[in-house]
Structures are given as structure tokens and as C-alpha cells.
Design a protein around this motif. Structure first.
Motif, PDB file in Angstrom:
ATOM      1  N   LEU A   1      10.620   2.870  -5.562  1.00 24.78           N
ATOM      2  CA  LEU A   1      10.772   3.158  -7.194  1.00 24.78           C
ATOM      3  C   LEU A   1      10.893   1.828  -7.650  1.00 24.78           C
ATOM      4  O   LEU A   1      10.106   1.477  -8.660  1.00 24.78           O
ATOM      5  N   LYS A   2      11.816   0.993  -7.499  1.00 26.48           N
ATOM      6  CA  LYS A   2      11.909  -0.189  -8.037  1.00 26.48           C
ATOM      7  C   LYS A   2      10.840  -1.211  -7.856  1.00 26.48           C
ATOM      8  O   LYS A   2      10.805  -2.040  -8.681  1.00 26.48           O
ATOM      9  N   ALA A   3      10.517  -1.116  -6.648  1.00 27.57           N
ATOM     10  CA  ALA A   3       9.421  -2.236  -6.457  1.00 27.57           C
ATOM     11  C   ALA A   3       7.952  -1.617  -7.048  1.00 27.57           C
ATOM     12  O   ALA A   3       7.245  -2.714  -7.373  1.00 27.57           O
ATOM     13  N   LEU A   4       7.736  -0.515  -7.358  1.00 22.89           N
ATOM     14  CA  LEU A   4       6.392  -0.231  -7.879  1.00 22.89           C
ATOM     15  C   LEU A   4       6.299  -0.715  -9.630  1.00 22.89           C
ATOM     16  O   LEU A   4       5.384  -0.805  -9.997  1.00 22.89           O
ATOM     17  N   ASN A   5       7.465  -0.685 -10.091  1.00 23.07           N
ATOM     18  CA  ASN A   5       7.319  -1.045 -11.492  1.00 23.07           C
ATOM     19  C   ASN A   5       6.743  -2.539 -11.846  1.00 23.07           C
ATOM     20  O   ASN A   5       5.711  -2.411 -12.464  1.00 23.07           O
TER      21      ASN A   5
ATOM     22  N   ASP B   1      12.546   2.757   1.886  1.00 25.28           N
ATOM     23  CA  ASP B   1      13.687   3.591   1.331  1.00 25.28           C
ATOM     24  C   ASP B   1      13.175   3.826  -0.221  1.00 25.28           C
ATOM     25  O   ASP B   1      12.705   3.181  -0.773  1.00 25.28           O
ATOM     26  N   GLU B   2      13.270   5.158  -0.562  1.00 23.60           N
ATOM     27  CA  GLU B   2      12.519   5.838  -1.895  1.00 23.60           C
ATOM     28  C   GLU B   2      13.072   4.913  -3.052  1.00 23.60           C
ATOM     29  O   GLU B   2      12.490   4.557  -4.062  1.00 23.60           O
ATOM     30  N   ALA B   3      14.579   4.733  -3.262  1.00 17.63           N
ATOM     31  CA  ALA B   3      14.820   3.966  -4.148  1.00 17.63           C
ATOM     32  C   ALA B   3      14.331   2.515  -4.376  1.00 17.63           C
ATOM     33  O   ALA B   3      13.919   2.088  -5.412  1.00 17.63           O
TER      34      ALA B   3
ATOM     35  N   ALA C   1       0.858  -1.179   0.074  1.00 15.08           N
ATOM     36  CA  ALA C   1      -0.018   0.048  -0.067  1.00 15.08           C
ATOM     37  C   ALA C   1       0.807   1.403  -0.219  1.00 15.08           C
ATOM     38  O   ALA C   1       0.652   2.234  -0.923  1.00 15.08           O
ATOM     39  N   LYS C   2       2.025   1.163   0.574  1.00 12.03           N
ATOM     40  CA  LYS C   2       2.844   2.650   0.921  1.00 12.03           C
ATOM     41  C   LYS C   2       3.467   2.629  -0.321  1.00 12.03           C
ATOM     42  O   LYS C   2       3.829   3.691  -0.842  1.00 12.03           O
ATOM     43  N   ILE C   3       3.973   1.324  -0.917  1.00 14.07           N
ATOM     44  CA  ILE C   3       4.708   1.534  -2.501  1.00 14.07           C
ATOM     45  C   ILE C   3       3.770   2.341  -3.530  1.00 14.07           C
ATOM     46  O   ILE C   3       4.259   3.050  -4.121  1.00 14.07           O
ATOM     47  N   LEU C   4       2.454   1.861  -3.449  1.00 12.92           N
ATOM     48  CA  LEU C   4       1.520   2.530  -4.185  1.00 12.92           C
ATOM     49  C   LEU C   4       0.981   3.820  -3.938  1.00 12.92           C
ATOM     50  O   LEU C   4       0.701   4.572  -4.763  1.00 12.92           O
TER      51      LEU C   4
ATOM     52  N   ASN D   1       3.646 -12.031  -1.712  1.00 13.24           N
ATOM     53  CA  ASN D   1       3.906 -12.007  -0.359  1.00 13.24           C
ATOM     54  C   ASN D   1       5.489 -12.097  -0.044  1.00 13.24           C
ATOM     55  O   ASN D   1       5.997 -13.035   0.011  1.00 13.24           O
ATOM     56  N   CYS D   2       5.952 -10.871  -0.433  1.00 17.09           N
ATOM     57  CA  CYS D   2       7.415 -10.837  -0.131  1.00 17.09           C
ATOM     58  C   CYS D   2       7.845  -9.315   0.267  1.00 17.09           C
ATOM     59  O   CYS D   2       6.908  -8.464   0.502  1.00 17.09           O
ATOM     60  N   SER D   3       8.966  -9.162   0.631  1.00 19.51           N
ATOM     61  CA  SER D   3       9.274  -7.712   0.992  1.00 19.51           C
ATOM     62  C   SER D   3       9.425  -6.672  -0.073  1.00 19.51           C
ATOM     63  O   SER D   3       9.669  -7.411  -1.313  1.00 19.51           O
ATOM     64  N   ALA D   4       9.540  -5.592   0.066  1.00 18.25           N
ATOM     65  CA  ALA D   4       9.697  -4.477  -1.100  1.00 18.25           C
ATOM     66  C   ALA D   4      11.006  -4.750  -1.597  1.00 18.25           C
ATOM     67  O   ALA D   4      11.163  -4.595  -2.750  1.00 18.25           O
ATOM     68  N   ALA D   5      12.162  -5.055  -0.888  1.00 22.43           N
ATOM     69  CA  ALA D   5      13.422  -5.416  -1.471  1.00 22.43           C
ATOM     70  C   ALA D   5      13.367  -6.425  -2.544  1.00 22.43           C
ATOM     71  O   ALA D   5      14.187  -6.530  -3.425  1.00 22.43           O
ATOM     72  N   VAL D   6      12.622  -7.443  -2.071  1.00 20.17           N
ATOM     73  CA  VAL D   6      12.593  -8.706  -3.135  1.00 20.17           C
ATOM     74  C   VAL D   6      11.463  -8.204  -4.420  1.00 20.17           C
ATOM     75  O   VAL D   6      11.982  -8.542  -5.438  1.00 20.17           O
TER      76      VAL D   6
END
Ligand code: 13P
Ligand code: SF4
Length: 323
Positions: free
Chosen positions: A309-313, A304-306, A82-85, A128-133
Motif C-alpha cells: 500500500l505504501k509503495a502504491l502511492n 507484505d500488504e502494508a 505489477a503485483k503492487i498495481l 529499478n528498486c524493491s517494493a520496500a524502497v
């Protein structure tokens, strides 16, 4: 409007449920907050939520709400999505420790190694995984769109699928695609007992068995219908059967009973008859800590913003491909 600092203790609100609900209702209005809840939340939370859904529906809702604050009653990866979006919104989760074994057992460094061993593969990660994944993935899927999305991947691309191997195997069979699977699984769906299921079927011969695809394949093979939590709910509404053996977290049965009071829903116990079919992470949230997070405006999800942004794509790609 009083904002209590993160360090300040909120006075223990242990009065009755009505008082808790009144306080939550007052604060959600003051804060212009929306309460989103997954079907695995306890009934009290589902009953006061603005919106209840599966992980795909909750992501969609989080991306197009006018609220300033999202109170995400679910687990951490869901609130993080939700935060990524919606980075401009405050996303609260009642208990910051509400994790998920699938996400926790797929750490970003090990996932990076896994990916690097298969450099020519298209990487699909279950939500079901972290933003970093997510940030290292080409596409995100949920249990409700995984088969459809995998079918859309060009046939000449090899696929890596993480982190749920049970969902992965089911998707392989449905889509007729081979995938290299990360060896993860959900503690809740792995503990259902085949013996208990067979006994229930013998004593309820007319009941249909419905299952979440995170279950192991021996149980899925015995099921009449397999789908995400929302798809299971929809199936029970449209099926002519009047009783169902439900192979997923029993929180979903609350909505089934509310919308179909005359139908019969049966829970399947875990191995050795334990009640480990309830997700211990989902059940960390309750009315008290929901009120607490609205009072303190904490715990709030930060990313972390970087990485965001990568997770958003790959999340946006999923939302585009599963319209
Ligand atoms: P849904 O995709 O059905 O919401 O499932 C999420 C989940 O965590 C199941 O254990
Ligand atoms: Fe994670 Fe399993 Fe709980 Fe779903 S039921 S949130 S997959 S631990």
C-alpha cells in the motif's frame, strides 16, 4: 485443469521449441494468463509475448489487464510493480532469481539512513528498486519519464534521487535541477567500452549512436539520441539514418530488426570485448522456465500488504503525472 504443486518437479521439457510454445499456448489459455515481456528478454520470449514494452509501458499494461494471471518476463522489480498495481492477480516470474544490480545495491535499511540524512528532500526513486524502497519514496520514475517528472517538482524542493547515479546525472542536465544521488549503477550499462564505441563509429561513420540513460556520461556525451528502450525503438523507426550503434542491452535489437529489416543495428561490446552487454538477470528467463511457472503457478510474487500500500502511492503518482 491440472495445478502442479510448488514442490513437485515438472518433467524436463527439453524437446523442440515448437512443442514448448504449443504447451505454453495451451496453458496460457487455460489459466487466462497474459505474457508481458521486457525488450531485454531473449527473442523466443519476445516472439510469443502478448505485450512487449519498456518498464513504464509494462506497468501500465499490468494495471489494466483482464487476465487472471500475469506472467512477467522481465526482472523481479518489474514483476513486483505489477503485483503492487494488481494485487488480486497472480503474478508469476519464470526465474525468481532474475534480479537487478540497481535494486540489489539499494537495500531498504541503507536507503532509510540516506533518506533520514536529508529529511527535507523530495524522494524520487527509479522503478529499478524493491517494493520496500518504493514504499519510502514520494515519487517513482522510469527512464522514459524521469526528466519530465523531475521538471514537475516545485523549484523550492530539494530532490533525492535513487538508485541509478548515471540516470540521475543525465536527468540533472536535462532538467537543470540539482539532485542528491544514491551511488548505484547497472552492471550492464557500466561495462560498455568507450574505445570499442569509438572504433565502431570510425568503421561506421554514418551510423547514429543511440543510448540508454543508464550508460555513463562519457558514452552519453558521444550519443546522438538518448532514451528508454521504447524511445530508442521509436527513434530508429523515425530517424532517416539507416544504421545505428546501440548502447544498451542487445535484446532490444530483435524488435528493431523485425520492424526495420533494411536498417543496420550494431551492438557495442563490453570492456575487454566481453559479451557482458547482455543482462545476466533478464537472460535467466527462457521458454522452459516460462512453461514451468505456468504449470506450477510458481514462483509467484508476494508482497507484505502494508508495504504494498505504501509503495502504491508513489507509483500511482507517477502514472498520474506522466499521462
Ligand atoms: P526501460 O525503462 O527502458 O525499460 O529500462 C529498464 C532497465 O532496466 C534498463 O536497464
Ligand atoms: Fe537491472 Fe541493468 Fe539488468 Fe536493467 S540491464 S535489469 S538495470 S541489471
Amino acid at each position: 485443469m491440472t495445478v502442479v504443486s510448488a514442490n513437485e518437479k515438472v518433467s524436463p521439457v527439453r524437446n523442440n521449441k515448437d512443442e514448448l510454445i504449443q504447451s505454453i499456448n495451451k496453458l496460457r489459455q487455460e489459466r487466462n494468463a497474459i505474457i508481458l515481456a521486457h525488450y531485454y528478454q531473449e527473442s523466443d520470449i519476445q516472439d510469443i509475448a502478448d505485450f512487449i514494452g519498456d518498464s513504464l509501458e509494462l506497468s501500465r499494461k499490468a494495471s489494466n489487464t483482464n487476465a487472471d494471471v500475469i506472467v512477467f518476463c522481465g526482472v523481479h522489480f518489474m514483476a513486483e510493480t505489477a503485483k503492487i498495481l494488481s494485487p488480486q492477480k497472480t503474478v508469476l516470474i519464470p526465474d525468481i532469481d532474475a534480479g537487478c544490480t540497481l535494486a540489489d545495491d539499494c537495500p531498504e535499511d541503507k536507503f532509510k539512513n540516506f533518506r533520514e540524512k536529508h529529511p527535507d528532500h523530495f524522494v524520487i526513486s527509479y522503478i529499478n528498486c524493491s517494493a520496500a524502497v518504493k514504499a519510502q519514496s514520494d515519487l517513482i520514475c522510469t527512464s522514459s519519464n524521469a526528466v519530465d517528472l523531475v521538471k514537475q517538482v516545485p523549484k523550492n524542493r530539494k530532490i533525492l534521487f535513487a538508485p541509478d547515479q548515471n540516470l540521475g546525472r543525465w536527468v540533472e542536465r536535462q532538467s537543470k535541477r540539482d539532485m542528491t544521488l544514491w551511488p548505484g549503477s547497472c552492471i550492464v550499462h557500466e561495462t560498455f567500452s568507450e574505445e570499442a564505441l569509438l572504433k565502431l563509429k570510425i568503421s561506421n561513420p554514418n551510423a547514429e549512436i543511440i543510448a540508454h540513460p543508464e550508460c555513463q556520461s562519457n558514452l552519453l556525451d558521444l550519443s546522438d539520441f538518448i532514451g528508454s528502450t521504447s524511445k530508442l525503438l521509436l527513434y530508429t523507426k523515425t530517424s532517416k539514418s539507416s544504421s545505428f550503434i546501440v548502447l544498451t542491452e542487445p535484446g532490444i535489437i530483435h524488435q528493431m530488426r523485425l520492424s526495420m529489416p533494411l536498417k543496420h543495428f550494431i551492438e557495442v561490446p563490453g570492456l575487454d570485448g566481453c559479451s557482458c552487454n547482455a543482462c545476466p538477470y533478464m537472460r535467466l528467463n527462457n521458454l522452459e522456465n516460462l512453461l514451468g511457472c505456468l504449470k506450477r503457478m510458481s514462483p509467484a510474487i508476494e508482497i507484505d500488504e502494508a508495504i504494498r500500500l505504501k509503495a502504491l502511492n508513489p507509483i500511482n503518482r507517477m502514472l498520474e503525472m506522466s499521462k
